[in-house]
Design a protein around this motif. Structure first.
Motif, PDB file in Angstrom:
ATOM      1  N   ARG A   1       0.841  -1.196   0.000  1.00  0.00           N
ATOM      2  CA  ARG A   1       0.000   0.000   0.000  1.00  0.00           C
ATOM      3  C   ARG A   1       0.876   1.245   0.000  1.00  0.00           C
ATOM      4  O   ARG A   1       1.923   1.301   0.644  1.00  0.00           O
ATOM      5  CB  ARG A   1      -0.885   0.019   1.239  1.00  0.00           C
ATOM      6  N   ARG A   2       0.397   2.252  -0.724  1.00  0.00           N
ATOM      7  CA  ARG A   2       1.060   3.555  -0.716  1.00  0.00           C
ATOM      8  C   ARG A   2      -0.018   4.611  -0.959  1.00  0.00           C
ATOM      9  O   ARG A   2      -0.841   4.457  -1.851  1.00  0.00           O
ATOM     10  CB  ARG A   2       2.151   3.613  -1.788  1.00  0.00           C
ATOM     11  N   HIS A   3       0.006   5.662  -0.168  1.00  0.00           N
ATOM     12  CA  HIS A   3      -0.999   6.734  -0.276  1.00  0.00           C
ATOM     13  C   HIS A   3      -2.407   6.172  -0.171  1.00  0.00           C
ATOM     14  O   HIS A   3      -3.319   6.559  -0.909  1.00  0.00           O
ATOM     15  CB  HIS A   3      -0.829   7.524  -1.574  1.00  0.00           C
ATOM     16  N   GLU A   4      -2.588   5.224   0.752  1.00  0.00           N
ATOM     17  CA  GLU A   4      -3.889   4.613   1.031  1.00  0.00           C
ATOM     18  C   GLU A   4      -4.499   3.933  -0.186  1.00  0.00           C
ATOM     19  O   GLU A   4      -5.725   3.883  -0.354  1.00  0.00           O
ATOM     20  CB  GLU A   4      -4.859   5.656   1.609  1.00  0.00           C
ATOM     21  N   ALA A   5      -3.661   3.371  -1.041  1.00  0.00           N
ATOM     22  CA  ALA A   5      -4.131   2.655  -2.229  1.00  0.00           C
ATOM     23  C   ALA A   5      -3.209   1.479  -2.499  1.00  0.00           C
ATOM     24  O   ALA A   5      -2.018   1.503  -2.150  1.00  0.00           O
ATOM     25  CB  ALA A   5      -4.177   3.582  -3.442  1.00  0.00           C
ATOM     26  N   ASP A   6      -3.759   0.435  -3.111  1.00  0.00           N
ATOM     27  CA  ASP A   6      -2.931  -0.699  -3.517  1.00  0.00           C
ATOM     28  C   ASP A   6      -1.908  -0.245  -4.550  1.00  0.00           C
ATOM     29  O   ASP A   6      -2.187   0.635  -5.376  1.00  0.00           O
ATOM     30  CB  ASP A   6      -3.798  -1.801  -4.134  1.00  0.00           C
ATOM     31  N   ILE A   7      -0.725  -0.859  -4.499  1.00  0.00           N
ATOM     32  CA  ILE A   7       0.302  -0.537  -5.479  1.00  0.00           C
ATOM     33  C   ILE A   7       1.004  -1.820  -5.903  1.00  0.00           C
ATOM     34  O   ILE A   7       1.353  -2.656  -5.072  1.00  0.00           O
ATOM     35  CB  ILE A   7       1.319   0.490  -4.919  1.00  0.00           C
ATOM     36  N   ALA A   8       1.164  -1.982  -7.203  1.00  0.00           N
ATOM     37  CA  ALA A   8       1.841  -3.169  -7.736  1.00  0.00           C
ATOM     38  C   ALA A   8       3.312  -3.127  -7.365  1.00  0.00           C
ATOM     39  O   ALA A   8       3.906  -2.052  -7.205  1.00  0.00           O
ATOM     40  CB  ALA A   8       1.669  -3.226  -9.253  1.00  0.00           C
ATOM     41  N   VAL A   9       3.914  -4.298  -7.242  1.00  0.00           N
ATOM     42  CA  VAL A   9       5.327  -4.379  -6.856  1.00  0.00           C
ATOM     43  C   VAL A   9       6.192  -3.606  -7.844  1.00  0.00           C
ATOM     44  O   VAL A   9       7.114  -2.884  -7.456  1.00  0.00           O
ATOM     45  CB  VAL A   9       5.769  -5.852  -6.765  1.00  0.00           C
ATOM     46  N   ALA A  10       5.905  -3.734  -9.125  1.00  0.00           N
ATOM     47  CA  ALA A  10       6.711  -3.047 -10.147  1.00  0.00           C
ATOM     48  C   ALA A  10       6.635  -1.535 -10.007  1.00  0.00           C
ATOM     49  O   ALA A  10       7.578  -0.814 -10.378  1.00  0.00           O
ATOM     50  CB  ALA A  10       6.254  -3.477 -11.537  1.00  0.00           C
ATOM     51  N   ASP A  11       5.514  -1.028  -9.458  1.00  0.00           N
ATOM     52  CA  ASP A  11       5.341   0.417  -9.327  1.00  0.00           C
ATOM     53  C   ASP A  11       5.937   0.977  -8.044  1.00  0.00           C
ATOM     54  O   ASP A  11       5.900   2.195  -7.827  1.00  0.00           O
ATOM     55  CB  ASP A  11       3.849   0.771  -9.394  1.00  0.00           C
ATOM     56  N   LEU A  12       6.491   0.115  -7.187  1.00  0.00           N
ATOM     57  CA  LEU A  12       7.153   0.609  -5.981  1.00  0.00           C
ATOM     58  C   LEU A  12       8.408   1.401  -6.325  1.00  0.00           C
ATOM     59  O   LEU A  12       8.797   2.320  -5.609  1.00  0.00           O
ATOM     60  CB  LEU A  12       7.527  -0.563  -5.064  1.00  0.00           C
ATOM     61  N   ARG A  13       9.046   1.011  -7.430  1.00  0.00           N
ATOM     62  CA  ARG A  13      10.250   1.706  -7.922  1.00  0.00           C
ATOM     63  C   ARG A  13      11.284   1.878  -6.820  1.00  0.00           C
ATOM     64  O   ARG A  13      11.754   2.987  -6.533  1.00  0.00           O
ATOM     65  CB  ARG A  13       9.876   3.054  -8.530  1.00  0.00           C
ATOM     66  N   LEU A  14      11.646   0.783  -6.189  1.00  0.00           N
ATOM     67  CA  LEU A  14      12.653   0.834  -5.138  1.00  0.00           C
ATOM     68  C   LEU A  14      14.030   0.997  -5.743  1.00  0.00           C
ATOM     69  O   LEU A  14      14.353   0.383  -6.759  1.00  0.00           O
ATOM     70  CB  LEU A  14      12.600  -0.449  -4.296  1.00  0.00           C
ATOM     71  N   GLY A  15      14.834   1.816  -5.101  1.00  0.00           N
ATOM     72  CA  GLY A  15      16.188   2.025  -5.594  1.00  0.00           C
ATOM     73  C   GLY A  15      17.227   1.640  -4.562  1.00  0.00           C
ATOM     74  O   GLY A  15      16.949   1.654  -3.353  1.00  0.00           O
ATOM     75  N   PRO A  16      18.438   1.292  -4.984  1.00  0.00           N
ATOM     76  CA  PRO A  16      19.505   0.946  -4.040  1.00  0.00           C
ATOM     77  C   PRO A  16      20.033   2.176  -3.320  1.00  0.00           C
ATOM     78  O   PRO A  16      19.668   3.313  -3.641  1.00  0.00           O
ATOM     79  CB  PRO A  16      20.569   0.320  -4.943  1.00  0.00           C
ATOM     80  N   ALA A  17      20.880   1.961  -2.338  1.00  0.00           N
ATOM     81  CA  ALA A  17      21.532   3.055  -1.637  1.00  0.00           C
ATOM     82  C   ALA A  17      22.495   3.771  -2.592  1.00  0.00           C
ATOM     83  O   ALA A  17      22.858   3.231  -3.644  1.00  0.00           O
ATOM     84  CB  ALA A  17      22.280   2.508  -0.422  1.00  0.00           C
ATOM     85  N   PRO A  18      22.935   4.999  -2.249  1.00  0.00           N
ATOM     86  CA  PRO A  18      23.821   5.751  -3.137  1.00  0.00           C
ATOM     87  C   PRO A  18      25.083   5.000  -3.551  1.00  0.00           C
ATOM     88  O   PRO A  18      25.569   5.157  -4.669  1.00  0.00           O
ATOM     89  CB  PRO A  18      24.163   7.001  -2.314  1.00  0.00           C
ATOM     90  N   GLU A  19      25.600   4.159  -2.651  1.00  0.00           N
ATOM     91  CA  GLU A  19      26.815   3.409  -2.979  1.00  0.00           C
ATOM     92  C   GLU A  19      26.517   2.174  -3.818  1.00  0.00           C
ATOM     93  O   GLU A  19      27.439   1.399  -4.127  1.00  0.00           O
ATOM     94  CB  GLU A  19      27.568   3.024  -1.707  1.00  0.00           C
ATOM     95  N   GLY A  20      25.254   1.967  -4.172  1.00  0.00           N
ATOM     96  CA  GLY A  20      24.898   0.850  -5.042  1.00  0.00           C
ATOM     97  C   GLY A  20      24.456  -0.402  -4.328  1.00  0.00           C
ATOM     98  O   GLY A  20      24.004  -1.352  -4.968  1.00  0.00           O
ATOM     99  N   ARG A  21      24.590  -0.442  -3.008  1.00  0.00           N
ATOM    100  CA  ARG A  21      24.154  -1.618  -2.256  1.00  0.00           C
ATOM    101  C   ARG A  21      22.645  -1.569  -2.031  1.00  0.00           C
ATOM    102  O   ARG A  21      22.029  -0.507  -2.080  1.00  0.00           O
ATOM    103  CB  ARG A  21      24.863  -1.677  -0.899  1.00  0.00           C
ATOM    104  N   GLY A  22      22.071  -2.733  -1.779  1.00  0.00           N
ATOM    105  CA  GLY A  22      20.653  -2.786  -1.469  1.00  0.00           C
ATOM    106  C   GLY A  22      20.352  -2.122  -0.138  1.00  0.00           C
ATOM    107  O   GLY A  22      21.161  -2.146   0.783  1.00  0.00           O
ATOM    108  N   ARG A  23      19.201  -1.520  -0.040  1.00  0.00           N
ATOM    109  CA  ARG A  23      18.790  -0.881   1.210  1.00  0.00           C
ATOM    110  C   ARG A  23      18.148  -1.897   2.148  1.00  0.00           C
ATOM    111  O   ARG A  23      17.552  -2.874   1.701  1.00  0.00           O
ATOM    112  CB  ARG A  23      17.770   0.223   0.931  1.00  0.00           C
ATOM    113  N   LYS A  24      18.267  -1.640   3.426  1.00  0.00           N
ATOM    114  CA  LYS A  24      17.508  -2.426   4.389  1.00  0.00           C
ATOM    115  C   LYS A  24      16.021  -2.210   4.074  1.00  0.00           C
ATOM    116  O   LYS A  24      15.557  -1.077   3.975  1.00  0.00           O
ATOM    117  CB  LYS A  24      17.835  -1.990   5.810  1.00  0.00           C
ATOM    118  N   THR A  25      15.297  -3.291   3.885  1.00  0.00           N
ATOM    119  CA  THR A  25      13.894  -3.199   3.478  1.00  0.00           C
ATOM    120  C   THR A  25      13.016  -3.768   4.586  1.00  0.00           C
ATOM    121  O   THR A  25      13.149  -4.930   4.962  1.00  0.00           O
ATOM    122  CB  THR A  25      13.651  -3.973   2.170  1.00  0.00           C
TER     123      THR A  25
END
Length: 383
Positions: free
Chosen positions: A79-103
């Motif tokens: 959920r985002r902004h009180e609405a369902d959101i598809a996984v592809a639309d989450l648009r998660l990005g890595p940390a600035p150094e390129g590593r994955g973020r703690k999720t």
């Protein structure tokens, strides 16, 4: 009374109060309209508080809504902004150094929704999700689900959702952290059970085809999982649901019309609520022919190896060494159940890492906004 005076009483002059008959007619009209005005008011209140009323409806009767394909049945989703959101639309990005973020993925409890992690009841309440995202730079994600379904059904769906998450954003997801409140913690444990089963089957198949290379499917989410936080989770079942089940059983045994009617009403509660009796986490538990026995069989779902478990327990009492504390706990979940026998097994493998903390004078809901609870979670995730 003269004729003009009688006419004035019936019709009322310009400077007179309405006549007795007009007042009676107006009162009757208001009474006739009251049900419609009340229904309209309830509808407007319901629409304005849909984020609250819809999860409550699903928690109570969500299995029945889903069986009828009712549009009000909640579908598990981020959920985002009180609405369902598809996984592809989450648009998660890595940390600035390129590593994955703690999720960090949050799961609410029975009749709850994602809002509980984002807003508090008062200005001093801590909002776990936004603060973790702000202070640690973590990806904080919120799941909404139909809490009236069987826990194992939601566990399977969470397993699929997390699989899709790591497959869609493998570079963005670093350490995966799951935080569940009440029933949400049971859904997390159920998802881990099905993920481990699938992982074992895939590893066995890989070993049969290519001996020595049985590493399992790297795209699954279990290798990412680092921490699980269980807040007020009835790991051994809910005393409230146990009492409801026993009451319905006794009323059915009495077997006269009033008791049958009352027990029938009690039995209308959702499958999700019924599963809370002994924390049924697998399909086999509720499909078993002895599932409604007083002491039904129950599948053992152990903690996942290599994962840090944090069992956080609330208590209404000042002291935590009494029978009342064990039974009533935070008011909705007994402390003994929240600690969970499976997490206190002296014969557990040495690679299990389990920490249990008890917070006196905290009720079930306060666990979600308490500064001490938040500080503990933050410290563990900052390591």
């Amino acid at each position: 009374m003269t004729e003009p005076e009688e006419s004035a009483e019936l019709s009322g002059g310009p400077n007179q109060q309405p006549s007795r008959w007009r007042r009676v007619a107006a009162a009757v009209g208001r009474a006739a309209q009251a049900p419609f005005n009340g229904a309209g008011l309830l509808y407007r209140i319901g629409q304005e508080n849909l984020h609250f009323t819809l999860p409550v409806l699903n928690g109570a009767f969500g299995d029945q809504l889903a069986a009828r394909h009712d549009r009000r049945a909640i579908q598990m989703s981020f959920r985002r902004h009180e609405a369902d959101i598809a996984v592809a639309d989450l648009r998660l990005g890595p940390a600035p150094e390129g590593r994955g973020r703690k999720t960090v993925v949050f799961l609410h409890g029975l009749m709850g929704d994602e809002i509980i992690w984002q807003t508090g009841a008062g200005p001093e309440d801590v909002r776990f999700g936004p603060r973790l995202q702000q202070e640690l730079g973590a990806n904080c994600l919120y799941v909404r689900y139909n809490s009236g379904l069987h826990i194992s059904e939601n566990g399977r769906r969470l397993h699929q959702l997390l699989t899709e998450l790591v497959q869609t954003s493998p570079a963005a997801v670093g350490e995966l952290v799951l935080i569940g409140h009440s029933m949400g913690g049971l859904v997390i444990r159920s998802a881990g059970y099905y993920a481990a089963q699938e992982h074992s089957v895939a590893a066995a198949s890989s070993a049969a085809l290519e001996p020595g290379l049985a590493t399992g499917p790297a795209s699954k989410w279990l290798p990412y999982l680092h921490d699980v936080f269980l807040l007020g989770v009835p790991n051994d079942g809910s005393f409230l649901e146990q009492n409801s089940h026993l009451t319905a059983l006794i009323l059915r045994k009495i077997n006269i019309w009033p008791t049958r009617a009352i027990s029938g009403l009690i039995d209308k509660r959702s499958n999700g609520i019924k599963d809370l009796r002994f924390a049924r986490l697998t399909d086999e538990d509720w499909q078993n022919e002895h599932a409604d026995d007083l002491f039904p069989p129950r599948t053992v779902v152990p903690p996942l190896p290599g994962v840090r478990y944090h069992v956080l327990v609330g208590s209404l009492m000042k002291t935590v060494d009494s029978a009342l504390h064990d039974y009533f706990g935070d008011g909705l979940v007994g402390a003994g159940s929240a600690r969970g026998r499976i997490f206190r097994d002296p014969a557990a493998p040495p690679d299990l890492r389990i920490t249990t903390r008890v917070y006196p004078r905290l009720h079930h809901g306060t666990l979600l906004s308490n500064p001490e609870v938040y500080q503990y979670i933050r410290e563990q995730l900052a390591e």
